[in-house]
Design a protein around this motif. Structure first.
Motif, PDB file in Angstrom:
ATOM      1  N   ARG A 241       0.813  -1.230   0.059  1.00 11.63           N
ATOM      2  CA  ARG A 241       0.052   0.130  -0.104  1.00 11.63           C
ATOM      3  C   ARG A 241       0.763   1.312  -0.108  1.00 11.63           C
ATOM      4  N   LYS A 242       2.241   1.130  -0.063  1.00 16.22           N
ATOM      5  CA  LYS A 242       3.035   2.285  -0.221  1.00 16.22           C
ATOM      6  C   LYS A 242       3.008   3.040   1.271  1.00 16.22           C
ATOM      7  N   LEU A 243       2.942   2.510   2.387  1.00 14.90           N
ATOM      8  CA  LEU A 243       2.681   3.351   3.496  1.00 14.90           C
ATOM      9  C   LEU A 243       4.120   3.067   4.166  1.00 14.90           C
ATOM     10  N   GLU A 244       4.359   4.463   4.707  1.00 15.32           N
ATOM     11  CA  GLU A 244       5.501   4.116   5.895  1.00 15.32           C
ATOM     12  C   GLU A 244       5.366   3.866   7.306  1.00 15.32           C
ATOM     13  N   ILE A 245       6.310   3.360   7.734  1.00 17.43           N
ATOM     14  CA  ILE A 245       5.760   2.763   9.236  1.00 17.43           C
ATOM     15  C   ILE A 245       5.335   4.229  10.302  1.00 17.43           C
ATOM     16  N   SER A 246       6.184   5.159   9.938  1.00 13.83           N
ATOM     17  CA  SER A 246       5.832   6.326  10.546  1.00 13.83           C
ATOM     18  C   SER A 246       4.361   6.877  10.399  1.00 13.83           C
ATOM     19  N   ASP A 247       4.036   6.845   9.026  1.00 14.61           N
ATOM     20  CA  ASP A 247       2.736   7.097   8.749  1.00 14.61           C
ATOM     21  C   ASP A 247       1.634   6.126   9.719  1.00 14.61           C
ATOM     22  N   VAL A 248       1.944   5.159   9.618  1.00 15.41           N
ATOM     23  CA  VAL A 248       0.852   3.951  10.401  1.00 15.41           C
ATOM     24  C   VAL A 248       0.982   4.334  11.654  1.00 15.41           C
ATOM     25  N   SER A 249       2.077   4.537  12.189  1.00 11.10           N
ATOM     26  CA  SER A 249       2.378   4.876  13.608  1.00 11.10           C
ATOM     27  C   SER A 249       1.442   6.186  14.019  1.00 11.10           C
TER      28      SER A 249
ATOM     29  N   GLU B  67      -1.165   7.497  12.459  1.00  8.83           N
ATOM     30  CA  GLU B  67      -2.482   7.337  12.330  1.00  8.83           C
ATOM     31  C   GLU B  67      -3.087   6.468  13.617  1.00  8.83           C
ATOM     32  N   LEU B  68      -2.285   5.262  13.932  1.00  5.72           N
ATOM     33  CA  LEU B  68      -2.794   4.326  14.995  1.00  5.72           C
ATOM     34  C   LEU B  68      -2.588   4.670  16.449  1.00  5.72           C
ATOM     35  N   LYS B  69      -1.702   5.665  16.365  1.00  7.37           N
ATOM     36  CA  LYS B  69      -0.989   6.150  17.683  1.00  7.37           C
ATOM     37  C   LYS B  69      -0.379   4.872  18.522  1.00  7.37           C
ATOM     38  N   ILE B  70       0.324   4.187  17.508  1.00  8.06           N
ATOM     39  CA  ILE B  70       1.057   3.169  18.171  1.00  8.06           C
ATOM     40  C   ILE B  70       2.534   3.426  17.920  1.00  8.06           C
ATOM     41  N   SER B  71       3.330   3.270  18.853  1.00  4.99           N
ATOM     42  CA  SER B  71       4.798   3.580  18.575  1.00  4.99           C
ATOM     43  C   SER B  71       5.467   2.634  17.403  1.00  4.99           C
ATOM     44  N   GLU B  72       6.243   3.329  16.666  1.00  2.42           N
ATOM     45  CA  GLU B  72       6.941   3.123  15.484  1.00  2.42           C
ATOM     46  C   GLU B  72       7.687   1.500  16.026  1.00  2.42           C
ATOM     47  N   GLU B  73       8.291   1.804  17.150  1.00  7.55           N
ATOM     48  CA  GLU B  73       9.127   0.365  17.726  1.00  7.55           C
ATOM     49  C   GLU B  73       8.261  -0.814  17.981  1.00  7.55           C
ATOM     50  N   ILE B  74       6.991  -0.367  18.339  1.00  6.04           N
ATOM     51  CA  ILE B  74       5.948  -1.677  18.686  1.00  6.04           C
ATOM     52  C   ILE B  74       5.671  -2.341  17.177  1.00  6.04           C
TER      53      ILE B  74
END
Length: 90
Positions: free
Chosen positions: A15-23, A25-32
């Motif tokens: 979906r060409k999503l960066e993990i930072s963008d998902v983080s 949007e979901l308010k979940i840390s990038e580390e998790i």
């Protein structure tokens, strides 16, 4: 058979999503999120907490969350707590 992390990462990258963008949007840390994608489960993390994040991530990626969560439980939970139903807060 693909691991849980491989499934998550493949769906996110397709979906060409960066993990930072998902983080954000979901308010979940990038580390998790990265730990989930790398199939790394820290020993000091509450598994119920992690299952909640996994459900949210699956919903966000629009993938079958019940199958992924059950696969996660089969791998990481003991038989005594594997069948516990974790209810969503109201």
């Amino acid at each position: 058979m693909q691991s849980i992390g491989q499934i998550l990462k493949k769906n996110r990258t397709s979906r060409k999503l960066e993990i930072s963008d998902v983080s954000k949007e979901l308010k979940i840390s990038e580390e998790i999120l990265m730990n989930l994608e790398n199939d790394f489960i820290p020993s000091n993390i509450d598994i119920v907490f992690l299952i909640g994040h996994l459900r949210s991530y699956c919903n966000f990626l629009n993938i079958e969350k019940n199958q992924i969560v059950n696969q996660f439980k089969d791998i990481y939970l003991t038989d005594e707590i594997k069948n516990i139903e974790i209810k969503r807060p109201l």
